[in-house]
Design an enzyme around this catalytic site. Sequence first.
Site, PDB file in Angstrom:
ATOM      1  N   GLU A 121     -12.943   2.207  16.804  1.00 51.49           N
ATOM      2  CA  GLU A 121     -13.956   2.598  15.827  1.00 51.49           C
ATOM      3  C   GLU A 121     -15.178   1.679  15.931  1.00 51.49           C
ATOM      4  OE1 GLU A 121     -11.196   2.309  12.423  1.00 51.49           O
ATOM      5  OE2 GLU A 121     -12.344   0.580  11.723  1.00 51.49           O
ATOM      6  N   ILE A 158       0.846  -1.199   0.000  1.00 52.41           N
ATOM      7  CA  ILE A 158       0.000   0.000   0.000  1.00 52.41           C
ATOM      8  C   ILE A 158       0.882   1.250   0.000  1.00 52.41           C
ATOM      9  CG2 ILE A 158      -1.746   1.295   1.322  1.00 52.41           C
ATOM     10  CD1 ILE A 158      -2.769  -1.525   2.289  1.00 52.41           C
ATOM     11  N   ALA A 166      -3.989   3.101   7.914  1.00 49.73           N
ATOM     12  CA  ALA A 166      -3.623   1.753   8.385  1.00 49.73           C
ATOM     13  C   ALA A 166      -4.518   1.298   9.542  1.00 49.73           C
ATOM     14  CB  ALA A 166      -2.153   1.746   8.772  1.00 49.73           C
ATOM     15  N   ARG A 167      -4.165   1.679  10.766  1.00 50.87           N
ATOM     16  CA  ARG A 167      -4.961   1.295  11.928  1.00 50.87           C
ATOM     17  C   ARG A 167      -4.898   2.400  12.981  1.00 50.87           C
ATOM     18  NH1 ARG A 167      -7.151  -1.854   9.199  1.00 50.87           N
ATOM     19  NH2 ARG A 167      -7.320  -4.114   9.418  1.00 50.87           N
ATOM     20  N   GLY A 227     -11.092   2.298   3.315  1.00 48.67           N
ATOM     21  CA  GLY A 227      -9.914   1.873   2.553  1.00 48.67           C
ATOM     22  C   GLY A 227     -10.173   0.912   1.405  1.00 48.67           C
ATOM     23  N   SER A 228     -10.769  -0.233   1.703  1.00 53.83           N
ATOM     24  CA  SER A 228     -10.913  -1.261   0.664  1.00 53.83           C
ATOM     25  C   SER A 228     -12.311  -1.263   0.056  1.00 53.83           C
ATOM     26  CB  SER A 228     -10.612  -2.628   1.272  1.00 53.83           C
ATOM     27  OG  SER A 228     -11.508  -2.900   2.333  1.00 53.83           O
ATOM     28  N   ASP A 243      -8.713   7.581   8.235  1.00 53.32           N
ATOM     29  CA  ASP A 243      -9.739   6.624   7.794  1.00 53.32           C
ATOM     30  C   ASP A 243      -9.969   5.557   8.862  1.00 53.32           C
ATOM     31  OD1 ASP A 243     -11.539   5.555   5.827  1.00 53.32           O
ATOM     32  OD2 ASP A 243     -10.075   3.995   5.357  1.00 53.32           O
ATOM     33  N   HIS A 260     -13.524   4.426   7.702  1.00 54.53           N
ATOM     34  CA  HIS A 260     -12.827   3.186   7.314  1.00 54.53           C
ATOM     35  C   HIS A 260     -13.280   2.678   5.934  1.00 54.53           C
ATOM     36  CE1 HIS A 260     -10.474  -0.409   9.134  1.00 54.53           C
ATOM     37  NE2 HIS A 260     -10.319  -0.345   7.826  1.00 54.53           N
TER      38      HIS A 260
END
Length: 317
Positions: A265, A156, A235-236, A285-286, A260, A283
């Site tokens: 969360e 990434i 990421a996290r 991302g994907s 994100d 969140h």
Amino acid sequence: MKKIIITRRLLKESEEKALKTFDAKLNGNDELYSQSKLIELSEGYDAILTSLTDKMDEETINKLPSSVKVISNFAVGFGNIDLEAAKKRGIAVTNTPEVLSDATAEIGILLILGACRRVPEGTQSAKESNWKWSADFLIGKQLTGSRLGILGMGRIGQKIAKIAKALGMIIHYHNRSKLSEEKEQGAIYHDSIKGLFEVSDVLSICCPATKETENLINKETLEYFPTGAVITNVARGDIVDDEALIDALNRRKIYATGLDVYKGEPNLNPGYLKTKSAFILPHLGSSTKHTRTAMANLAIDNIDEFLKTGNCKNKVN
Ligand code: GLV
């Protein structure tokens, strides 16, 4: 037919694939199972297909029925699963790398743009229709010529570097090890996070959440950055000490943030809601059809591979 339990709803095509490959138990209502309910439901199942919302801690893993041989996480990150506890019980854990790198890198770039170009304030002004153009209205930070620090130069990070380079940014990075020149693509390596942060006008956090990276962005490390830097995290949430970052935003040490992902969360620190320089996303991302389908299909294939061969290319423990 092997039996698998899928803890959250997947896209239709992936659920159909699961039903063709296994005797699969779906979660029609997309209910968030408690740990005790998941333990109870797993009785007699060979595998569990988990999502990042499932907290598979040591206690949960120790109570899983002995029928469970593999936990296949529908994510590249696996901070929600205690890998050691699973290993001790002889349960394999797998993840879904590669297939989500492009979509996640797109969100990584969006975070950089949104934070640097003051998108939260811009969106609000546009919605309220109360803005007046002027030469100094919502002046932001230009990416062209700025230095982008990438923390974690995996797939990434490398993709973000490639796009950011095309936008005219100068790429620096820190990683556990220096990449080959071919993978570096001209990016400048720093062997310490201090070295990286000191030259980062913008930071993109792309590393996994581990014990070592927990709260890596904290009161002390925030001081390494040039005043007015921008910090983004695709990421996290565990990597950031929220109170320290919010404080740095409020005192303008940090110009803006793009996030994100969050600790705990979906309940993000309310300080971010009050800070107009925080560009926040839920969140995503994907979250494209192409990527979520590829991830789910890979998570299903990982189970199939493990149950058929006793191993799996994407095993992480
Ligand atoms: C998403 O956040 C993932 O880890 O796949």
